[in-house]
Scaffold this motif. Structure first.
Motif, short mmCIF file in Angstrom:
data_model
loop_
_atom_site.label_atom_id
_atom_site.label_comp_id
_atom_site.label_asym_id
_atom_site.label_seq_id
_atom_site.Cartn_x
_atom_site.Cartn_y
_atom_site.Cartn_z
N ILE A 1 0.82 -1.21 0.00
CA ILE A 1 0.00 0.00 0.00
C ILE A 1 0.86 1.27 0.00
CG2 ILE A 1 -1.84 1.26 1.19
CD1 ILE A 1 -2.69 -1.42 -0.01
N VAL A 2 1.92 1.25 0.78
CA VAL A 2 2.79 2.43 0.87
C VAL A 2 3.30 2.90 -0.50
CG1 VAL A 2 5.06 3.20 1.67
CG2 VAL A 2 3.46 2.14 3.28
N PRO A 3 3.71 2.02 -1.41
CA PRO A 3 4.24 2.50 -2.70
C PRO A 3 3.18 3.13 -3.62
CG PRO A 3 4.99 0.25 -2.23
CD PRO A 3 3.90 0.56 -1.26
N SER A 4 1.90 2.97 -3.31
CA SER A 4 0.84 3.47 -4.18
C SER A 4 0.76 4.99 -4.15
CB SER A 4 -0.51 2.88 -3.77
OG SER A 4 -1.55 3.45 -4.52
N VAL B 1 7.72 3.23 8.36
CA VAL B 1 6.59 4.17 8.35
C VAL B 1 7.10 5.60 8.39
CG1 VAL B 1 4.56 4.96 9.62
CG2 VAL B 1 5.02 2.51 9.42
N CYS B 2 8.09 5.84 9.24
CA CYS B 2 8.69 7.17 9.35
C CYS B 2 9.27 7.62 8.02
CB CYS B 2 9.76 7.17 10.44
SG CYS B 2 10.52 8.77 10.73
N ASN B 3 9.93 6.72 7.33
CA ASN B 3 10.50 7.04 6.03
C ASN B 3 9.40 7.39 5.02
OD1 ASN B 3 12.86 7.13 4.20
ND2 ASN B 3 11.85 5.41 3.18
N ASN B 4 8.29 6.65 5.08
CA ASN B 4 7.15 6.95 4.21
C ASN B 4 6.56 8.32 4.51
OD1 ASN B 4 3.76 6.41 4.48
ND2 ASN B 4 4.71 6.38 2.46
N LEU B 5 6.46 8.65 5.78
CA LEU B 5 5.93 9.96 6.16
C LEU B 5 6.84 11.08 5.68
CD1 LEU B 5 4.75 9.15 9.82
CD2 LEU B 5 3.29 9.53 7.82
N ARG B 6 8.15 10.87 5.77
CA ARG B 6 9.10 11.87 5.30
C ARG B 6 8.95 12.11 3.80
NH1 ARG B 6 13.44 9.43 6.35
NH2 ARG B 6 14.00 10.29 8.39
N ASN B 7 8.77 11.02 3.06
CA ASN B 7 8.57 11.15 1.61
C ASN B 7 7.29 11.91 1.29
OD1 ASN B 7 10.92 9.71 1.15
ND2 ASN B 7 9.87 7.75 0.90
N ASP B 8 6.23 11.63 2.05
CA ASP B 8 4.95 12.31 1.80
C ASP B 8 5.01 13.78 2.18
OD1 ASP B 8 3.82 10.09 0.71
OD2 ASP B 8 2.65 9.52 2.48
N LEU B 9 5.85 14.12 3.16
CA LEU B 9 6.02 15.52 3.54
C LEU B 9 6.77 16.32 2.48
CD1 LEU B 9 6.89 15.21 7.34
CD2 LEU B 9 4.79 16.15 6.36
N SER B 10 7.42 15.60 1.57
CA SER B 10 8.13 16.24 0.45
C SER B 10 7.46 15.94 -0.88
CB SER B 10 9.58 15.74 0.42
OG SER B 10 10.24 15.99 1.63
N HIS B 11 6.24 15.41 -0.83
CA HIS B 11 5.52 15.01 -2.04
C HIS B 11 5.16 16.24 -2.88
CE1 HIS B 11 2.55 12.99 -4.60
NE2 HIS B 11 3.03 11.85 -4.14
N PRO B 12 5.22 16.12 -4.22
CA PRO B 12 4.88 17.27 -5.06
C PRO B 12 3.42 17.70 -4.97
CG PRO B 12 5.28 15.30 -6.39
CD PRO B 12 5.74 15.00 -5.01
N GLU C 1 9.80 9.28 18.75
CA GLU C 1 10.81 8.69 17.87
C GLU C 1 10.39 8.76 16.40
OE1 GLU C 1 12.34 4.84 19.23
OE2 GLU C 1 11.39 5.22 21.18
N ILE C 2 9.09 8.80 16.15
CA ILE C 2 8.60 8.97 14.78
C ILE C 2 8.77 10.41 14.34
CG2 ILE C 2 6.57 8.82 13.28
CD1 ILE C 2 5.49 6.62 15.09
N LEU C 3 8.49 11.34 15.24
CA LEU C 3 8.49 12.76 14.90
C LEU C 3 9.89 13.35 14.74
CD1 LEU C 3 5.64 13.95 17.29
CD2 LEU C 3 5.57 13.99 14.78
N GLU C 4 10.81 12.90 15.55
CA GLU C 4 12.14 13.53 15.59
C GLU C 4 12.82 13.63 14.23
OE1 GLU C 4 16.15 13.42 18.39
OE2 GLU C 4 14.71 11.77 18.49
N PRO C 5 12.85 12.56 13.41
CA PRO C 5 13.52 12.68 12.10
C PRO C 5 12.75 13.56 11.10
CG PRO C 5 13.22 10.37 12.76
CD PRO C 5 12.36 11.18 13.64
#
Length: 273
Positions: free
Chosen positions: A65-68, A100-111, A133-137
């Protein structure tokens, strides 16, 4: 404490008398049909809310689901992240949360600004001590979104900074300073309101200073911001009655405001003072 006692806050009635099992949900999540994935996510979220954690589904969701890039799946994914148990039996954050954290980071930079804004709104709901720990990065990316070209992203970025500052102040100790900078140059009414609201609750000295510099412009602000300004004036005068004369003129100008809400609240505040 059992999973049912820990997670089940309400019971949702499903479409089927017997809910699908893990294997059936897995097959739908792995299917290439987006609509089937959406239905599987809805079912999974419903079961989770009904006290059926299904921890084995977490990696399946991350893999399929994450890659969609489907926007509805993205929204369902954020709801799923919100309702799942993010800690293991030992009380520590699950290792899968790194992905999950990595996915959130990518979505925060999504076009797409919608995906960015919805992700920032989701971060406002992370308040448990282990979720730090999720928020810090993500803090640097959240700060970058304060300067995004779309107001929808900026207003949600301000809310995210506000929420994180309230729950985990050391993570973003410069939050009030950053939000004050946004307030000084922001044109969007909702974003200005969010920024001023944070300063009002977290650093009232900055909110008072900003109001003092812009007393003459209050009548031209949107009603959603005027209401927060009036609440601040009420708070200031209650703490120091000698400040009343300084703000009376500001309140009176709101009677000529185009906003009925601003005029009504102005009358209420004037009567209370």
């Amino acid at each position: 404490m059992s999973a049912m006692e820990r997670n089940c806050t309400l019971l949702l009635h499903g479409k089927e008398a017997t809910p699908p099992n893990e294997e059936e949900i897995r097959e739908l999540l792995e299917d290439k049909d987006v609509e089937k994935k959406q239905e599987a996510m809805k079912t999974l979220i419903t079961l989770q809310l009904n006290g059926e954690p299904m921890p084995k589904m977490l990696m399946v969701v991350i893999r399929f689901i994450v890659p969609s890039d489907d926007h509805k799946l993205k929204k369902l994914l954020l709801i799923y992240w919100e309702v799942i148990d993010k800690t293991g039996p030992d009380g520590k954050l699950l290792p899968e949360m790194i992905l999950v954290c990595n996915n959130l980071r990518n979505d925060l930079s999504h076009p797409n600004e919608y995906i960015r804004g919805c992700t920032l709104r989701f971060l406002c709901k992370l308040k448990a001590p282990t979720e730090v720990e999720i928020l810090e990065p993500l803090i640097p990316t959240i700060k970058n979104n304060l300067e995004h070209r779309h107001a929808f992203v900026r207003r949600n970025a301000v809310l995210a900074v506000y929420s994180i500052f309230k729950s985990f102040e050391p993570l973003i100790a410069d939050g009030p300073e950053l939000v004050e900078a946004v307030l000084q140059q922001e044109q969007d009414a909702s974003c200005k309101r969010n920024a001023f609201l944070m300063l009002f609750h977290c650093c009232s000295e900055r909110a008072v200073a900003y109001l003092s510099e812009n007393l003459e412009q209050v009548a031209g602000w949107g009603d959603i911001l005027q209401l927060v300004v009036l609440e601040l004036i009420r708070k200031i005068v209650r703490a120091n009655p000698y400040e009343k004369s300084r703000y009376i003129r500001c309140i009176l100008t709101l009677f000529a405001s185009e906003s009925a809400a601003g005029a009504d609240e102005g009358a209420s505040v004037l009567g209370a003072l």
